[in-house]
Design a protein around this motif. Structure first.
Motif, mmCIF file in Angstrom:
data_model
loop_
_atom_site.group_PDB
_atom_site.id
_atom_site.type_symbol
_atom_site.label_atom_id
_atom_site.label_comp_id
_atom_site.label_asym_id
_atom_site.label_seq_id
_atom_site.Cartn_x
_atom_site.Cartn_y
_atom_site.Cartn_z
ATOM 1 N N UNK A 170 29.541 33.106 38.177
ATOM 2 C CA UNK A 170 30.071 34.349 37.598
ATOM 3 C C UNK A 170 30.623 35.249 38.693
ATOM 4 N N UNK A 171 29.900 35.343 39.809
ATOM 5 C CA UNK A 171 30.347 36.181 40.912
ATOM 6 C C UNK A 171 31.670 35.679 41.477
ATOM 7 N N UNK A 172 31.765 34.382 41.702
ATOM 8 C CA UNK A 172 32.994 33.816 42.271
ATOM 9 C C UNK A 172 34.181 34.024 41.332
ATOM 10 N N UNK A 173 33.993 33.710 40.065
ATOM 11 C CA UNK A 173 35.088 33.856 39.099
ATOM 12 C C UNK A 173 35.509 35.313 38.970
ATOM 13 N N UNK A 174 34.533 36.196 38.876
ATOM 14 C CA UNK A 174 34.836 37.612 38.672
ATOM 15 C C UNK A 174 35.572 38.207 39.864
ATOM 16 N N UNK A 175 35.099 37.915 41.072
ATOM 17 C CA UNK A 175 35.724 38.480 42.270
ATOM 18 C C UNK A 175 37.121 37.903 42.481
ATOM 19 N N UNK A 176 37.274 36.587 42.254
ATOM 20 C CA UNK A 176 38.591 35.964 42.416
ATOM 21 C C UNK A 176 39.607 36.550 41.440
ATOM 22 N N UNK A 177 39.181 36.838 40.224
ATOM 23 C CA UNK A 177 40.086 37.427 39.242
ATOM 24 C C UNK A 177 40.281 38.932 39.470
ATOM 25 N N UNK A 178 39.258 39.592 40.007
ATOM 26 C CA UNK A 178 39.340 41.038 40.187
ATOM 27 C C UNK A 178 40.194 41.418 41.387
ATOM 28 N N UNK A 179 40.214 40.574 42.431
ATOM 29 C CA UNK A 179 40.952 40.927 43.647
ATOM 30 C C UNK A 179 42.443 41.132 43.374
ATOM 31 N N UNK A 180 43.133 40.224 42.673
ATOM 32 C CA UNK A 180 44.566 40.468 42.407
ATOM 33 C C UNK A 180 44.813 41.747 41.609
ATOM 34 N N UNK A 181 43.908 42.052 40.680
ATOM 35 C CA UNK A 181 44.067 43.281 39.892
ATOM 36 C C UNK A 181 43.958 44.498 40.797
#
Length: 267
Positions: free
Chosen positions: A57-68
Protein backbone atom coordinates in the motif's frame (compact mmCIF):
# COMPACT_ATOMS: atom_id res chain seq x y z
CA UNK A 1 1.74 13.08 26.32
CA UNK A 2 2.21 11.12 29.55
CA UNK A 3 -1.52 10.54 30.01
CA UNK A 4 -2.47 9.72 26.41
CA UNK A 5 0.69 8.01 25.15
CA UNK A 6 3.08 6.85 27.88
CA UNK A 7 0.48 5.40 30.26
CA UNK A 8 -1.34 3.27 27.64
CA UNK A 9 1.95 2.01 26.21
CA UNK A 10 3.24 1.14 29.68
CA UNK A 11 -0.02 -0.68 30.41
CA UNK A 12 0.30 -2.76 27.24
CA UNK A 13 3.93 -3.59 28.04
CA UNK A 14 3.06 -4.68 31.60
CA UNK A 15 0.06 -6.74 30.48
CA UNK A 16 2.18 -8.50 27.87
CA UNK A 17 4.37 -10.12 30.55
CA UNK A 18 1.57 -11.04 32.95
CA UNK A 19 -0.47 -14.20 33.37
CA UNK A 20 -4.16 -14.40 32.73
CA UNK A 21 -7.03 -15.01 30.40
CA UNK A 22 -10.78 -14.59 30.10
CA UNK A 23 -10.65 -11.05 31.41
CA UNK A 24 -8.21 -11.73 34.27
CA UNK A 25 -4.66 -10.43 34.54
CA UNK A 26 -2.44 -11.51 37.40
CA UNK A 27 1.08 -12.29 38.55
CA UNK A 28 3.59 -13.88 38.19
CA UNK A 29 5.38 -12.15 35.38
CA UNK A 30 6.15 -14.41 32.44
CA UNK A 31 7.41 -14.42 28.88
CA UNK A 32 5.13 -17.26 27.86
CA UNK A 33 2.97 -14.89 25.83
CA UNK A 34 5.94 -14.04 23.61
CA UNK A 35 7.06 -17.67 23.56
CA UNK A 36 3.68 -18.74 22.23
CA UNK A 37 3.85 -16.09 19.50
CA UNK A 38 7.27 -17.37 18.45
CA UNK A 39 6.25 -21.03 18.55
CA UNK A 40 3.18 -20.87 16.30
CA UNK A 41 3.66 -20.22 12.62
CA UNK A 42 0.17 -18.74 12.22
CA UNK A 43 1.20 -15.70 14.25
CA UNK A 44 4.31 -15.16 12.13
CA UNK A 45 2.16 -15.50 9.03
CA UNK A 46 -0.26 -12.80 10.23
CA UNK A 47 2.64 -10.46 11.00
CA UNK A 48 4.30 -11.13 7.66
CA UNK A 49 1.05 -10.70 5.73
CA UNK A 50 0.28 -7.44 7.51
CA UNK A 51 3.79 -6.15 6.79
CA UNK A 52 3.58 -7.07 3.10
CA UNK A 53 0.15 -5.44 2.74
CA UNK A 54 1.37 -2.26 4.44
CA UNK A 55 4.51 -2.10 2.29
CA UNK A 56 2.52 -2.71 -0.90
CA UNK A 57 0.00 0.00 0.00
CA UNK A 58 2.83 2.38 0.87
CA UNK A 59 4.68 1.75 -2.39
CA UNK A 60 1.58 2.08 -4.57
CA UNK A 61 0.33 5.17 -2.77
CA UNK A 62 3.65 7.04 -2.84
CA UNK A 63 4.36 6.12 -6.48
CA UNK A 64 0.94 7.43 -7.51
CA UNK A 65 1.06 10.45 -5.19
CA UNK A 66 4.46 11.75 -6.34
CA UNK A 67 3.36 12.70 -9.91
CA UNK A 68 0.28 14.44 -8.50
CA UNK A 69 2.36 16.43 -6.03
CA UNK A 70 4.97 17.19 -8.71
CA UNK A 71 2.30 18.41 -11.13
CA UNK A 72 0.72 20.72 -8.57
CA UNK A 73 4.08 22.07 -7.43
CA UNK A 74 5.73 22.64 -10.81
CA UNK A 75 2.92 23.03 -13.34
CA UNK A 76 0.11 24.81 -11.52
CA UNK A 77 0.11 28.58 -11.15
CA UNK A 78 0.81 29.70 -7.57
CA UNK A 79 -2.58 31.35 -7.21
CA UNK A 80 -4.33 28.07 -8.10
CA UNK A 81 -2.30 25.68 -5.95
CA UNK A 82 -4.57 26.23 -2.96
CA UNK A 83 -7.56 25.16 -5.03
CA UNK A 84 -5.84 21.96 -6.12
CA UNK A 85 -4.82 21.13 -2.55
CA UNK A 86 -8.39 21.83 -1.50
CA UNK A 87 -9.64 19.31 -4.07
CA UNK A 88 -7.08 16.72 -2.95
CA UNK A 89 -8.29 16.97 0.65
CA UNK A 90 -11.96 16.41 -0.25
CA UNK A 91 -11.78 12.71 0.80
CA UNK A 92 -11.03 13.91 4.35
CA UNK A 93 -14.49 15.41 4.53
CA UNK A 94 -16.12 12.04 5.06
CA UNK A 95 -15.49 9.40 7.69
CA UNK A 96 -12.91 6.75 6.88
CA UNK A 97 -15.46 4.05 7.66
CA UNK A 98 -17.95 5.63 5.24
CA UNK A 99 -15.33 5.72 2.47
CA UNK A 100 -14.46 2.05 2.95
CA UNK A 101 -18.14 1.10 3.08
CA UNK A 102 -18.77 2.96 -0.17
CA UNK A 103 -15.97 1.01 -1.86
CA UNK A 104 -17.72 -2.15 -0.71
CA UNK A 105 -20.88 -0.91 -2.44
CA UNK A 106 -18.90 -0.18 -5.60
CA UNK A 107 -16.78 -3.34 -5.71
CA UNK A 108 -19.06 -5.84 -3.96
CA UNK A 109 -21.39 -8.45 -5.40
CA UNK A 110 -24.05 -6.83 -7.61
CA UNK A 111 -22.31 -3.50 -6.95
CA UNK A 112 -21.80 -0.52 -9.20
CA UNK A 113 -18.75 -2.01 -10.94
CA UNK A 114 -20.43 -5.35 -11.68
CA UNK A 115 -23.62 -3.74 -12.94
CA UNK A 116 -21.73 -1.33 -15.20
CA UNK A 117 -19.50 -3.99 -16.75
CA UNK A 118 -22.42 -6.35 -17.28
CA UNK A 119 -24.57 -3.63 -18.85
CA UNK A 120 -21.73 -2.90 -21.29
CA UNK A 121 -21.42 -6.58 -22.15
CA UNK A 122 -17.82 -6.80 -20.94
CA UNK A 123 -18.51 -9.57 -18.42
CA UNK A 124 -21.19 -12.25 -18.12
CA UNK A 125 -20.90 -13.05 -14.41
CA UNK A 126 -20.42 -10.99 -11.26
CA UNK A 127 -16.79 -10.17 -10.45
CA UNK A 128 -17.40 -9.28 -6.80
CA UNK A 129 -13.94 -7.68 -6.61
CA UNK A 130 -14.39 -6.92 -2.90
CA UNK A 131 -14.09 -10.66 -2.21
CA UNK A 132 -10.66 -10.89 -3.87
CA UNK A 133 -8.91 -10.82 -0.51
CA UNK A 134 -5.54 -9.10 -0.29
CA UNK A 135 -5.67 -7.33 -3.71
CA UNK A 136 -9.01 -5.73 -2.81
CA UNK A 137 -7.71 -4.68 0.61
CA UNK A 138 -4.59 -3.12 -0.92
CA UNK A 139 -6.67 -1.27 -3.51
CA UNK A 140 -9.06 0.24 -0.94
CA UNK A 141 -6.27 1.15 1.50
CA UNK A 142 -4.24 2.83 -1.27
CA UNK A 143 -7.20 5.04 -2.11
CA UNK A 144 -7.98 5.80 1.52
CA UNK A 145 -4.46 7.01 2.34
CA UNK A 146 -3.65 8.74 -0.96
CA UNK A 147 -4.23 12.30 0.36
CA UNK A 148 -1.85 11.60 3.24
CA UNK A 149 0.91 10.84 0.72
CA UNK A 150 0.36 13.80 -1.61
CA UNK A 151 0.61 16.65 0.88
CA UNK A 152 4.05 15.93 2.47
CA UNK A 153 5.60 15.36 -0.97
CA UNK A 154 4.08 18.59 -2.24
CA UNK A 155 5.50 20.55 0.72
CA UNK A 156 8.94 19.02 0.09
CA UNK A 157 8.82 19.86 -3.62
CA UNK A 158 7.80 23.44 -2.86
CA UNK A 159 11.05 23.86 -0.93
CA UNK A 160 13.21 22.80 -3.89
CA UNK A 161 15.21 25.78 -5.14
CA UNK A 162 14.20 26.26 -8.76
CA UNK A 163 17.53 27.93 -9.52
CA UNK A 164 19.25 24.58 -8.94
CA UNK A 165 17.12 22.99 -11.64
CA UNK A 166 17.92 25.82 -14.04
CA UNK A 167 21.62 25.48 -13.25
CA UNK A 168 21.52 21.77 -14.02
CA UNK A 169 19.91 22.36 -17.39
CA UNK A 170 22.32 25.19 -18.17
CA UNK A 171 25.16 22.72 -17.61
CA UNK A 172 23.72 20.40 -20.23
CA UNK A 173 21.69 18.00 -18.08
CA UNK A 174 18.41 16.71 -19.48
CA UNK A 175 15.17 17.27 -17.58
CA UNK A 176 15.11 13.62 -16.54
CA UNK A 177 18.73 13.68 -15.32
CA UNK A 178 18.04 16.91 -13.42
CA UNK A 179 15.03 15.31 -11.79
CA UNK A 180 17.00 12.23 -10.71
CA UNK A 181 20.06 14.13 -9.48
CA UNK A 182 18.44 17.25 -7.98
CA UNK A 183 14.66 17.18 -7.57
CA UNK A 184 14.24 13.63 -6.28
CA UNK A 185 17.03 13.76 -3.66
CA UNK A 186 15.83 17.13 -2.37
CA UNK A 187 12.25 15.85 -2.12
CA UNK A 188 13.16 12.59 -0.37
CA UNK A 189 12.29 13.92 3.11
CA UNK A 190 8.73 14.37 1.86
CA UNK A 191 8.75 10.90 0.30
CA UNK A 192 9.94 9.34 3.55
CA UNK A 193 7.39 11.32 5.54
CA UNK A 194 4.63 10.17 3.18
CA UNK A 195 5.82 6.58 3.43
CA UNK A 196 5.73 6.64 7.22
CA UNK A 197 2.39 8.43 7.34
CA UNK A 198 0.88 5.74 5.12
CA UNK A 199 2.78 2.70 6.43
CA UNK A 200 2.20 3.13 10.15
CA UNK A 201 -1.63 3.37 10.16
CA UNK A 202 -1.92 0.78 7.37
CA UNK A 203 -0.21 -1.87 9.49
CA UNK A 204 -2.80 -1.38 12.21
CA UNK A 205 -5.82 -0.89 9.97
CA UNK A 206 -8.85 -2.77 11.27
CA UNK A 207 -11.86 -1.60 9.26
CA UNK A 208 -10.77 -2.45 5.70
CA UNK A 209 -9.86 -6.13 6.31
CA UNK A 210 -13.14 -6.44 8.21
CA UNK A 211 -15.33 -5.05 5.42
CA UNK A 212 -13.34 -5.92 2.29
CA UNK A 213 -12.15 -9.34 1.21
CA UNK A 214 -15.18 -11.02 2.81
CA UNK A 215 -13.50 -10.48 6.16
CA UNK A 216 -11.42 -13.62 5.60
CA UNK A 217 -8.02 -11.92 5.50
CA UNK A 218 -7.41 -10.76 9.09
CA UNK A 219 -4.41 -8.55 9.73
CA UNK A 220 -2.65 -7.56 12.94
CA UNK A 221 -5.39 -5.27 14.25
CA UNK A 222 -8.09 -7.89 13.67
CA UNK A 223 -6.11 -10.51 15.59
CA UNK A 224 -5.48 -8.12 18.48
CA UNK A 225 -9.19 -7.22 18.55
CA UNK A 226 -10.07 -10.92 18.75
CA UNK A 227 -7.66 -11.53 21.62
CA UNK A 228 -8.63 -8.45 23.64
CA UNK A 229 -12.37 -8.12 23.08
CA UNK A 230 -13.70 -11.52 22.06
CA UNK A 231 -11.40 -13.90 23.95
CA UNK A 232 -10.50 -11.29 26.59
CA UNK A 233 -6.97 -12.65 26.63
CA UNK A 234 -5.32 -9.36 27.57
CA UNK A 235 -1.76 -10.68 28.05
CA UNK A 236 -1.68 -12.46 24.66
CA UNK A 237 -3.26 -9.53 22.82
CA UNK A 238 -0.86 -7.10 24.51
CA UNK A 239 2.14 -9.23 23.58
CA UNK A 240 1.04 -9.27 19.96
CA UNK A 241 0.56 -5.49 20.07
CA UNK A 242 4.09 -5.03 21.43
CA UNK A 243 5.56 -7.25 18.70
CA UNK A 244 3.67 -5.34 16.01
CA UNK A 245 4.90 -2.02 17.42
CA UNK A 246 8.47 -3.28 17.34
CA UNK A 247 7.98 -4.36 13.72
CA UNK A 248 6.67 -0.93 12.79
CA UNK A 249 9.56 0.75 14.61
CA UNK A 250 12.17 -1.37 12.81
CA UNK A 251 10.68 -0.67 9.38
CA UNK A 252 10.33 3.05 10.18
CA UNK A 253 13.98 3.28 11.19
CA UNK A 254 14.89 1.43 7.98
CA UNK A 255 12.98 4.05 5.97
CA UNK A 256 14.90 6.87 7.66
CA UNK A 257 18.29 5.18 7.25
CA UNK A 258 17.56 4.45 3.59
CA UNK A 259 16.76 8.12 3.09
CA UNK A 260 20.07 9.17 4.64
CA UNK A 261 22.02 6.69 2.49
CA UNK A 262 20.21 7.85 -0.65
CA UNK A 263 20.93 11.51 0.02
CA UNK A 264 24.54 10.72 1.02
CA UNK A 265 25.05 8.74 -2.17
CA UNK A 266 23.65 11.57 -4.28
CA UNK A 267 26.02 14.03 -2.67
Amino acid sequence: MILLLAVPLATVLIYSVMTGGRGNVSLPLTIENYTELASKSVYAYILFKSLMVALAVTAITVVLAYPVAYFVSFHIKPERKSLWLFLITIPFWTSYIIRVSLWFVILGYDGVLDKTLMSLGIIDTQLNFSSYGIPAIIFVLAHAYAPFAVLPIFVSLEKVDRSLLEAGQDLGESRWATFLRVTLPLSMPGVIASSLIVFIPTVGDYVTPKLVGDGKQPLIANFIETQLLKLQNFPQGSAFAVVSMLMVAIVSVAFVLANKRFIGGQK
